[in-house]
Scaffold this active site. Sequence first.
Site, PDB file in Angstrom:
ATOM      1  CD  GLU A  15      86.581   8.384  33.525  1.00  0.00           C
ATOM      2  OE1 GLU A  15      85.607   7.885  34.047  1.00  0.00           O
ATOM      3  OE2 GLU A  15      87.800   8.184  34.283  1.00  0.00           O
ATOM      4  CB  SER A 183      84.459   6.251  31.643  1.00  0.00           C
ATOM      5  OG  SER A 183      83.830   6.505  32.896  1.00  0.00           O
ATOM      6  CD  GLU A 213      93.088  -5.320  33.111  1.00  0.00           C
ATOM      7  OE1 GLU A 213      93.213  -4.705  33.876  1.00  0.00           O
ATOM      8  OE2 GLU A 213      91.941  -5.765  32.126  1.00  0.00           O
ATOM      9  CB  SER A 317      74.949   4.132  35.020  1.00  0.00           C
ATOM     10  OG  SER A 317      75.755   5.162  34.477  1.00  0.00           O
TER      11      SER A 317
END
Length: 356
Positions: A15, A183, A213, A317
């Site tokens: 990142e 991210s 998940e 963001s």
Amino acid sequence: MKKKIGLLYGGKSAEHEVSLSTALAVTNAIDFDVYDVFPIYITQDGEWRKNAPLEGPAKTVEQLQLTSESSKPNDISSFLPSQNNKALDVIIPLLHGPNGEDGTVQGLLEVLNIPYVGNGVLASSAGMDKVVMKQLFEQAGLKQTPYVYFIRREWDQNQDFWVAKVEAELAWPVFVKPANLGSSVGISKADNREELVAAVKEALKFDRKIVIEQGVVAREIEVGVLGNDNPACSVAGEIKPLKAFYDYQAKYKDGDTAMIIPAELDEAIYANLEVDAKKAFKILDCSGLVRADFFVTENNEILINEVNTLPGFTPYSMFPLLWENTGVPYPELIKRLITLAIERHEEKQLLQVKMD
């Protein structure tokens, strides 16, 4: 007297580029009349370089990097007070992912006894590891989607077992993620066994621990949390990706997503989101800032997805936009975070370190 602020950015992480964008955005928002700003760059190879103070906002990442001094890389003494050098008053860590957001840098700053913005060692490390985070959420009674996790060795030794476990306990589609990354790096959606195997292979490039998940049909709602022992919540925002899911490209490259702020929610739903966001903040022992991410289903069931203990401050963001829509503009948000960092540091100095 201006406070000396260190912007710690870059980092040995996938990142790295996100961190550069965040650092650039912060230099365009911080008040240079109040603060002297020292960029501290960590290369992707892990070298630390303390830079000369900025004279004003940096317009490009290249300009931010050009302030580099001739001091030795990795010279920690530049952070410490000496006869000719006053230590930095506060460091703002802008490092995303491992080696920055996971408690490692926070631990170093604790040892150096320098105030720093954001979460401490425990909250940072627990918030970075999605599996540990989920286990703590379970302890707090927070509802979340079903998941399966394993480490590389377990997958390599018995891939068929883990594929069968995913098929038995979850339903397609599933999302495969590196446990210790953010991210949306290394995340893939899988609709069948073949895609699952490919997705795990991709995620293992970035971490030894993988979490899978259950996919859920729901709205993606995010809430900003700000504070120390008495945190406050921002308005809620909704993410509406124009792609299959909110991936790295959509977040940081092309802005290929819609953000609705404030999200259209019933007051009762928002009140429950606020309760759960604060509960997640406290169970991880957070401080400074957190972005809490939720799913809200068609039946108004609230499921916590994760918290981000160092949310980005790029132009795309959500965190700063949430607070701007709550009445806290970007420059004021930075000031509050610095104040919270000093407040927490001063409280720690009250602790007794010698036995009577």
